[in-house]
Enzyme design. Structure first.
Site, PDB file in Angstrom:
ATOM      1  N   THR A 192       0.824  -1.221   0.000  1.00 55.83           N
ATOM      2  CA  THR A 192       0.000   0.000   0.000  1.00 55.83           C
ATOM      3  C   THR A 192       0.858   1.271   0.000  1.00 55.83           C
ATOM      4  O   THR A 192       1.904   1.342   0.656  1.00 55.83           O
ATOM      5  CB  THR A 192      -0.900  -0.004   1.249  1.00 55.83           C
ATOM      6  OG1 THR A 192      -1.676  -1.198   1.237  1.00 55.83           O
ATOM      7  CG2 THR A 192      -1.825   1.199   1.288  1.00 55.83           C
ATOM      8  N   PRO A 194       0.334   5.898  -0.272  1.00 55.85           N
ATOM      9  CA  PRO A 194      -0.687   6.928  -0.012  1.00 55.85           C
ATOM     10  C   PRO A 194      -1.748   6.986  -1.121  1.00 55.85           C
ATOM     11  O   PRO A 194      -2.925   7.127  -0.843  1.00 55.85           O
ATOM     12  CB  PRO A 194       0.128   8.220   0.047  1.00 55.85           C
ATOM     13  CG  PRO A 194       1.491   7.786   0.484  1.00 55.85           C
ATOM     14  CD  PRO A 194       1.699   6.407  -0.090  1.00 55.85           C
ATOM     15  N   ASP A 239      -3.981 -14.539  -1.818  1.00 50.91           N
ATOM     16  CA  ASP A 239      -4.865 -15.728  -1.852  1.00 50.91           C
ATOM     17  C   ASP A 239      -4.583 -16.650  -0.669  1.00 50.91           C
ATOM     18  O   ASP A 239      -5.462 -17.360  -0.201  1.00 50.91           O
ATOM     19  CB  ASP A 239      -4.635 -16.536  -3.138  1.00 50.91           C
ATOM     20  CG  ASP A 239      -5.322 -15.899  -4.348  1.00 50.91           C
ATOM     21  OD1 ASP A 239      -6.159 -15.000  -4.157  1.00 50.91           O
ATOM     22  OD2 ASP A 239      -5.006 -16.318  -5.485  1.00 50.91           O
ATOM     23  N   GLN A 286     -35.666 -14.795  25.990  1.00 50.87           N
ATOM     24  CA  GLN A 286     -35.559 -15.363  24.638  1.00 50.87           C
ATOM     25  C   GLN A 286     -34.787 -14.487  23.659  1.00 50.87           C
ATOM     26  O   GLN A 286     -34.078 -14.987  22.797  1.00 50.87           O
ATOM     27  CB  GLN A 286     -36.948 -15.641  24.081  1.00 50.87           C
ATOM     28  CG  GLN A 286     -37.549 -16.909  24.660  1.00 50.87           C
ATOM     29  CD  GLN A 286     -38.840 -17.295  23.968  1.00 50.87           C
ATOM     30  OE1 GLN A 286     -39.388 -16.526  23.191  1.00 50.87           O
ATOM     31  NE2 GLN A 286     -39.309 -18.488  24.253  1.00 50.87           N
ATOM     32  N   GLY A 341     -24.820  -1.833  29.093  1.00 50.40           N
ATOM     33  CA  GLY A 341     -23.921  -0.711  29.376  1.00 50.40           C
ATOM     34  C   GLY A 341     -22.511  -1.167  29.705  1.00 50.40           C
ATOM     35  O   GLY A 341     -21.529  -0.501  29.377  1.00 50.40           O
ATOM     36  N   GLU A 380      -5.779  -6.215   3.983  1.00 54.62           N
ATOM     37  CA  GLU A 380      -5.592  -7.325   3.011  1.00 54.62           C
ATOM     38  C   GLU A 380      -6.729  -7.345   1.988  1.00 54.62           C
ATOM     39  O   GLU A 380      -7.207  -8.402   1.566  1.00 54.62           O
ATOM     40  CB  GLU A 380      -5.418  -8.661   3.728  1.00 54.62           C
ATOM     41  CG  GLU A 380      -4.110  -8.633   4.511  1.00 54.62           C
ATOM     42  CD  GLU A 380      -3.485  -9.967   4.759  1.00 54.62           C
ATOM     43  OE1 GLU A 380      -3.739 -10.909   3.990  1.00 54.62           O
ATOM     44  OE2 GLU A 380      -2.715 -10.050   5.725  1.00 54.62           O
ATOM     45  N   GLY A 381      -7.136  -6.152   1.585  1.00 55.04           N
ATOM     46  CA  GLY A 381      -8.242  -6.002   0.639  1.00 55.04           C
ATOM     47  C   GLY A 381      -9.526  -5.783   1.406  1.00 55.04           C
ATOM     48  O   GLY A 381      -9.932  -6.638   2.202  1.00 55.04           O
ATOM     49  N   THR A 382     -10.168  -4.627   1.173  1.00 53.20           N
ATOM     50  CA  THR A 382     -11.421  -4.352   1.900  1.00 53.20           C
ATOM     51  C   THR A 382     -12.462  -5.400   1.512  1.00 53.20           C
ATOM     52  O   THR A 382     -12.313  -6.097   0.506  1.00 53.20           O
ATOM     53  CB  THR A 382     -11.978  -2.961   1.522  1.00 53.20           C
ATOM     54  OG1 THR A 382     -12.348  -2.995   0.133  1.00 53.20           O
ATOM     55  CG2 THR A 382     -10.968  -1.853   1.763  1.00 53.20           C
TER      56      THR A 382
HETATM   57  C1  LIG Z   1      -4.202  -1.079  10.445  1.00 48.66           C
HETATM   58  C2  LIG Z   1      -3.831  -1.285   9.007  1.00 48.66           C
HETATM   59  C3  LIG Z   1      -2.830  -2.185   8.679  1.00 48.66           C
HETATM   60  C4  LIG Z   1      -2.472  -2.371   7.327  1.00 48.66           C
HETATM   61  N1  LIG Z   1      -1.432  -3.211   7.009  1.00 48.66           N
HETATM   62  C5  LIG Z   1      -0.979  -3.261   5.733  1.00 48.66           C
HETATM   63  C6  LIG Z   1       0.198  -3.996   5.397  1.00 48.66           C
HETATM   64  O1  LIG Z   1       0.810  -4.648   6.253  1.00 48.66           O
HETATM   65  N2  LIG Z   1       0.651  -3.964   4.123  1.00 48.66           N
HETATM   66  C7  LIG Z   1       0.015  -3.264   3.146  1.00 48.66           C
HETATM   67  O2  LIG Z   1       0.477  -3.264   2.013  1.00 48.66           O
HETATM   68  N3  LIG Z   1      -1.126  -2.572   3.424  1.00 48.66           N
HETATM   69  C8  LIG Z   1      -1.629  -2.548   4.696  1.00 48.66           C
HETATM   70  N4  LIG Z   1      -2.758  -1.819   4.987  1.00 48.66           N
HETATM   71  C9  LIG Z   1      -3.446  -1.116   3.918  1.00 48.66           C
HETATM   72  C10 LIG Z   1      -4.796  -1.697   3.587  1.00 48.66           C
HETATM   73  O3  LIG Z   1      -4.649  -2.935   2.935  1.00 48.66           O
HETATM   74  C11 LIG Z   1      -5.549  -0.651   2.763  1.00 48.66           C
HETATM   75  O4  LIG Z   1      -5.867   0.405   3.651  1.00 48.66           O
HETATM   76  C12 LIG Z   1      -6.788  -1.208   2.118  1.00 48.66           C
HETATM   77  O5  LIG Z   1      -6.438  -2.126   1.119  1.00 48.66           O
HETATM   78  C13 LIG Z   1      -7.684  -0.121   1.507  1.00 48.66           C
HETATM   79  O6  LIG Z   1      -6.939   0.803   0.785  1.00 48.66           O
HETATM   80  P1  LIG Z   1      -7.163   2.373   1.067  1.00 48.66           P
HETATM   81  O7  LIG Z   1      -7.044   2.576   2.533  1.00 48.66           O
HETATM   82  O8  LIG Z   1      -6.263   3.140   0.171  1.00 48.66           O
HETATM   83  O9  LIG Z   1      -8.676   2.647   0.671  1.00 48.66           O
HETATM   84  P2  LIG Z   1      -9.226   2.988  -0.791  1.00 48.66           P
HETATM   85  O10 LIG Z   1      -8.653   2.052  -1.780  1.00 48.66           O
HETATM   86  O11 LIG Z   1      -9.050   4.451  -1.014  1.00 48.66           O
HETATM   87  O12 LIG Z   1     -10.766   2.661  -0.618  1.00 48.66           O
HETATM   88  C14 LIG Z   1     -11.672   3.547   0.061  1.00 48.66           C
HETATM   89  C15 LIG Z   1     -13.066   2.899   0.040  1.00 48.66           C
HETATM   90  O13 LIG Z   1     -13.494   2.698  -1.314  1.00 48.66           O
HETATM   91  C16 LIG Z   1     -13.792   1.329  -1.525  1.00 48.66           C
HETATM   92  N5  LIG Z   1     -13.391   0.977  -2.891  1.00 48.66           N
HETATM   93  C17 LIG Z   1     -12.197   1.226  -3.489  1.00 48.66           C
HETATM   94  N6  LIG Z   1     -12.222   0.771  -4.752  1.00 48.66           N
HETATM   95  C18 LIG Z   1     -13.430   0.206  -4.959  1.00 48.66           C
HETATM   96  C19 LIG Z   1     -14.067  -0.448  -6.053  1.00 48.66           C
HETATM   97  N7  LIG Z   1     -13.418  -0.644  -7.207  1.00 48.66           N
HETATM   98  N8  LIG Z   1     -15.348  -0.876  -5.900  1.00 48.66           N
HETATM   99  C20 LIG Z   1     -15.997  -0.703  -4.724  1.00 48.66           C
HETATM  100  N9  LIG Z   1     -15.458  -0.097  -3.649  1.00 48.66           N
HETATM  101  C21 LIG Z   1     -14.186   0.353  -3.762  1.00 48.66           C
HETATM  102  C22 LIG Z   1     -12.978   0.573  -0.482  1.00 48.66           C
HETATM  103  O14 LIG Z   1     -13.546  -0.684  -0.232  1.00 48.66           O
HETATM  104  C23 LIG Z   1     -13.061   1.514   0.695  1.00 48.66           C
HETATM  105  O15 LIG Z   1     -14.295   1.334   1.357  1.00 48.66           O
HETATM  106  C24 LIG Z   1      -3.154  -1.663   6.308  1.00 48.66           C
HETATM  107  C25 LIG Z   1      -4.183  -0.772   6.657  1.00 48.66           C
HETATM  108  C26 LIG Z   1      -4.520  -0.575   7.975  1.00 48.66           C
HETATM  109  C27 LIG Z   1      -5.606   0.416   8.304  1.00 48.66           C
END
Ligand SMILES: Cc1cc2nc3c(=O)[nH]c(=O)nc-3n(C[C@H](O)[C@H](O)[C@H](O)COP(=O)(O)OP(=O)(O)OC[C@H]3O[C@@H](n4cnc5c(N)ncnc54)[C@H](O)[C@@H]3O)c2cc1C
Length: 404
Positions: free
Chosen positions: A137, A139, A251, A290, A354, A377-379
Site C-alpha cells: 500500500t 498513499p 490468496d 428469549q 452498558g 488485506e483487501g477491503t
Molecule cells: C491497520 C492497518 C494495517 C495495514 N497493514 C498493511 C500492510 O501490512 N501492508 C500493506 O500493504 N497494506 C496494509 N494496509 C493497507 C490496507 O490494505 C488498505 O488500507 C486497504 O487495502 C484499503 O486501501 P485504502 O485505505 O487506500 O482505501 P481505498 O482504496 O481508497 O478505498 C476507500 C473505500 O473505497 C472502496 N473501494 C475502493 N475501490 C473500490 C471499487 N473498485 N469498488 C468498490 N469499492 C471500492 C474501499 O472498499 C473503501 O471502502 C493496512 C491498513 C490498515 C488500516
C-alpha cells in the site's frame, strides 16, 4: 455427564485436525489463556508493540508453524496456522496478528524465492529471530495497488528503490519487508516487481507510526526508500511478476485475517455467553430471556459457519489447490469471517448492555479490533469484487438446461 458438559470449551463438535494438530491447538490454547489473555487489555491500553508476545512465540516455536521442516519450521501446514491465529485472537487480536503477518511477509519468498533466498531467509523467520512485513500500500494506492509510484531501477549489480509505503503492519519492528515497486512505470500491472528488503539496507527509513482505533499494539506505519540500494539477487521471481506474486500471496494470507476475525467473534461469543448466564434481570439470568438467547444462538451459528469455510480453505492450501481455485474461496473466507467478526462483536457488546461499552470488559476492545479485519488485506468490497469476478468466469448454464 454434567462434568463432561462442563468441560466443553467453545465447542467445535467436529474438526478435520490430526492428533498432532490437536495437540498443537491445545498448546496454543493454554498459552492464549495463561499468558496472552492477561496481557491483552494492557497491550491495547499502552499501544506498545508486545515484544513479550514475540518472545513467547519464540520460546514455544509458534513462529515455526508456517514453515516447512527443512527451513526450521514445524511443517504443520496452513490449516494449523489458521487454527493458531484463531486461538490467539480469541483473547488478543494484536497477538494473533503477529503470526498472521509473519506468514504474510514471508509468503513471497516461499512462493517465488530461489533456493538460495529460501535457505538464507526462511530459517530466521521460522525461529522468530526476524519479523516480516508486506509492503504494497502507498498513499495513493490501496485498493488500486497497481497505481503504486515506488520505483526500482537496476544499476549494475544493484536495484535502487525510491518512494514509500503507507499503513505497513510491523513497520519499525520487522527486519524483512516484501516490497513491491515499479521496474517499468509505463507497463501497468506487468511493470511491477517484488523484492525482499532488509531493514538495515542503506536508504531504508521508518516514518510515522499511526495511532489507531484497534489492534493498538500492532505497529502500522510509513516506510521510505531514499536511493535504497539492495543486491540484484533481492528480486523475488522474475522482473514484472510482482503484481501476480502480490495476488498469489493474498490468496494464501487472506484466510489468516479470516482466522483473526473468527477468533474475535468466538472470543466475544464465549464471553457474552458466560456473562449472560450470570447477569440477572427481572428475576432470571439474561440468557433465559428469549431475545438474548436468540442473539447468542445466532452468534454461535455464524462462528461455526465461518469456521467451516475457513478450515476448508486451509485444507485446500495444504492439498496444493491451484491458484484459480483458491482465489474465490480465500476471498469468501476472508469476507465472511470478518463480516461475522464485526456483527458478532457488536452483538456481544449489546448482550452486556452498558457494561459492554466500558473498557473494563473485553468485548469493547474486541469490537474495535474487529473493524480492521474488514479493511486490510483487501477491503470487503474488494473481496466481493473478486468473488463476483470469479463467478462471472464460470458457466453454469447447463444446470438450467431444460428448466421450464
Ligand atoms: C491497520 C492497518 C494495517 C495495514 N497493514 C498493511 C500492510 O501490512 N501492508 C500493506 O500493504 N497494506 C496494509 N494496509 C493497507 C490496507 O490494505 C488498505 O488500507 C486497504 O487495502 C484499503 O486501501 P485504502 O485505505 O487506500 O482505501 P481505498 O482504496 O481508497 O478505498 C476507500 C473505500 O473505497 C472502496 N473501494 C475502493 N475501490 C473500490 C471499487 N473498485 N469498488 C468498490 N469499492 C471500492 C474501499 O472498499 C473503501 O471502502 C493496512 C491498513 C490498515 C488500516
Amino acid at each position: 455427564m454434567r462434568e463432561l458438559l462442563g468441560r466443553r470449551l467453545s465447542a467445535v463438535p467436529y474438526d478435520p485436525l490430526t492428533e498432532e494438530q490437536r495437540e498443537i491447538r491445545e498448546l496454543v490454547r493454554s498459552l492464549a489463556s495463561e499468558r496472552v489473555a492477561p496481557r491483552a487489555a494492557e497491550i491495547d491500553k499502552t499501544g506498545e508493540f508486545p515484544w513479550d508476545m514475540v518472545e513467547l512465540f519464540r520460546e514455544h516455536e509458534l513462529f515455526g508453524l508456517p514453515y516447512d521442516e527443512e527451513y526450521g519450521g514445524t511443517g504443520s501446514g496452513a490449516l494449523m496456522v489458521l487454527v493458531a491465529i484463531e486461538e490467539l485472537s480469541k483473547v488478543c487480536a494484536t497477538t494473533g496478528l503477529i503470526l498472521a503477518v509473519q506468514e504474510l511477509g514471508s509468503l513471497g519468498i516461499k512462493l517465488a524465492g530461489t533456493a538460495e533466498q529460501k535457505q538464507r531467509l526462511l530459517p530466521r523467520l521460522a525461529s522468530g529471530e526476524w519479523l516480516a512485513a508486506y509492503a504494497l500500500t502507498e498513499p495513493g494506492s490501496g485498493s488500486d495497488s497497481a497505481a503504486m509510484r515506488t520505483e526500482a531501477r537496476l544499476d549494475g549489480e544493484e536495484y535502487v528503490l525510491n518512494g514509500g509505503k503507507r499503513f505497513i503492519t510491523n513497520a519499525g519492528v520487522a527486519h524483512l519487508y516484501t516490497v513491491f515497486a515499479k521496474t517499468d512505470p509505463e507497463a501497468g500491472h506487468s511493470g511491477i516487481s517484488a523484492f525482499a528488503v532488509e531493514a538495515d539496507s542503506p536508504g531504508f527509513e521508518v516514518g510515522r507510526i499511526e495511532p489507531k482505533m484497534g489492534i493498538k499494539g500492532s505497529t502500522t506505519g510509513e516506510i521510505f526508500f531514499n536511493d535504497l540500494r539492495i543486491p540484484a539477487e533481492s528480486l523475488l521471481g522474475e522482473v514484472g511478476e510482482g503484481f501476480k506474486i502480490a495476488m498469489r500471496i493474498l490468496d494464501r494470507s487472506r484466510p489468516g485475517i479470516g482466522a483473526q476475525g473468527l477468533g474475535l467473534a468466538q472470543g466475544a461469543t464465549d464471553y457474552a455467553l458466560e456473562y449472560a448466564k450470570s447477569r440477572e434481570t427481572m428475576g432470571k439470568p439474561i440468557a433465559q430471556h428469549q431475545l438474548i438467547s436468540a442473539t447468542l444462538a445466532d452468534m454461535e451459528t455464524k462462528c461455526e459457519a465461518a469456521r467451516g469455510l475457513l478450515y476448508k480453505v486451509g485444507m485446500m492450501i495444504d492439498e496444493g489447490a491451484p491458484d484459480d481455485e483458491l482465489t474465490k474461496i480465500s476471498a469468501m473466507a476472508k469476507l465472511y469471517c470478518t463480516d461475522v467478526a464485526m456483527e458478532v462483536t457488536t452483538d456481544a457488546v449489546q448482550v452486556l448492555g452498558g457494561y459492554g461499552y466500558m473498557q473494563e470488559y473485553p468485548v469493547e476492545r474486541m469490537m474495535r479490533d474487529a473493524k480492521i479485519t474488514q479493511i486490510y488485506e483487501g477491503t470487503n468490497q474488494i473481496q466481493r469484487l473478486v468473488i463476483a469476478r470469479e463467478m462471472l468466469k464460470e458457466n453454469r448454464a447447463f444446470l438450467l438446461a431444460g428448466v421450464g
